[in-house]
Design a protein around this motif. Structure first.
Motif, PDB file in Angstrom:
ATOM      1  N   GLN A  61       0.772  -1.130  -0.086  1.00 48.57           N
ATOM      2  CA  GLN A  61      -0.065   0.061   0.148  1.00 48.57           C
ATOM      3  C   GLN A  61       0.836   0.898   0.052  1.00 48.57           C
TER       4      GLN A  61
ATOM      5  N   ALA B   5       2.386   1.438  -3.547  1.00 46.87           N
ATOM      6  CA  ALA B   5       1.325   2.092  -4.682  1.00 46.87           C
ATOM      7  C   ALA B   5       1.007   3.461  -4.398  1.00 46.87           C
TER       8      ALA B   5
ATOM      9  N   SER C 277      -5.123   6.937 -10.995  1.00 46.44           N
ATOM     10  CA  SER C 277      -5.158   7.090  -9.635  1.00 46.44           C
ATOM     11  C   SER C 277      -6.467   7.792  -9.191  1.00 46.44           C
TER      12      SER C 277
ATOM     13  N   VAL D 253       3.903  -1.232  -8.639  1.00 49.34           N
ATOM     14  CA  VAL D 253       2.845  -1.891  -7.824  1.00 49.34           C
ATOM     15  C   VAL D 253       1.507  -1.587  -8.304  1.00 49.34           C
ATOM     16  N   ARG D 254       1.000  -0.275  -8.851  1.00 45.66           N
ATOM     17  CA  ARG D 254      -0.118  -0.208  -9.447  1.00 45.66           C
ATOM     18  C   ARG D 254      -0.277  -1.027 -10.658  1.00 45.66           C
TER      19      ARG D 254
ATOM     20  N   GLY E 126       6.227   2.799  -7.361  1.00 51.88           N
ATOM     21  CA  GLY E 126       4.771   2.883  -7.065  1.00 51.88           C
ATOM     22  C   GLY E 126       3.886   2.588  -8.529  1.00 51.88           C
TER      23      GLY E 126
ATOM     24  N   LEU F 112      -7.402  -1.524  -4.858  1.00 55.35           N
ATOM     25  CA  LEU F 112      -6.223  -1.932  -3.986  1.00 55.35           C
ATOM     26  C   LEU F 112      -6.866  -1.949  -2.786  1.00 55.35           C
TER      27      LEU F 112
END
Length: 179
Positions: free
Chosen positions: A49, A52, A162, A62-63, A59, A170
């Protein structure tokens, strides 16, 4: 049906045989193994987390890995490459966070970091399975997950912008989101 924690889902997916294997590796009983697994899973998902939410390449990676988890499974000849359960991007991301997580869990529990690292190795395929199941259970936000459908303005496998879609996904996969 009540929403279970990701730790509960991982423990359920592990089953008694793997839990016994982890307990043996740790030199503890089943309850000690459950506590260590819960602590380790919590540290791993917390690390994911944080990454992300961060900017930069980590980041984004991970996303993108979570976007891959949310994609419907490949069908037919395309599955010969291994697909999600063969590892994919998420397995690489989990492997990257495993060393700092092993160190943090070791510091918190007193279990040697190499032993925690071995537990993490056993947990990675289980986490992949749990993430895939949770992604499938999210209700396909924005139509994602249905064959041939992607969220508007995205391409299959691309991380959506995002906010909204991926952020909600997520939260749902890692816990703390609504189902």
């Amino acid at each position: 049906m009540s929403e279970s924690s990701i730790q509960d889902d991982v423990l359920g997916e592990l089953g008694p045989d793997r839990l016994t294997e982890i307990a043996s590796l740790l030199g503890t009983d089943e309850n000690g193994a459950k506590e260590t697994v819960a602590t380790t899973v919590g540290a791993m998902t917390g690390g994911l987390q944080q990454q992300a939410a961060a900017g930069g390449d980590d980041g984004n990676e991970v996303r993108q890995a979570f976007a891959e988890v949310a994609e419907p499974p490949l069908q037919g000849v395309a599955t010969l490459g291994g697909g999600l359960l063969g590892g994919g991007l998420m397995a690489g991301v989990l492997a990257k966070v495993s060393k700092p997580v092993a160190a943090a869990v070791s510091k918190k529990t007193g279990i040697p970091a190499p032993t925690v690292a071995r537990v993490i190795e056993l947990l990675i395929p289980v986490l992949l399975a749990v993430f895939a199941k949770r992604a499938a259970d999210t209700g396909n936000p924005g139509g994602r997950g249905a064959p041939g459908n992607t969220a508007s303005g995205t391409t299959p496998g691309a991380a959506p912008a995002s906010g909204g879609g991926l952020g909600d996904l997520l939260g749902q996969i890692l816990g703390g989101g609504k189902k």
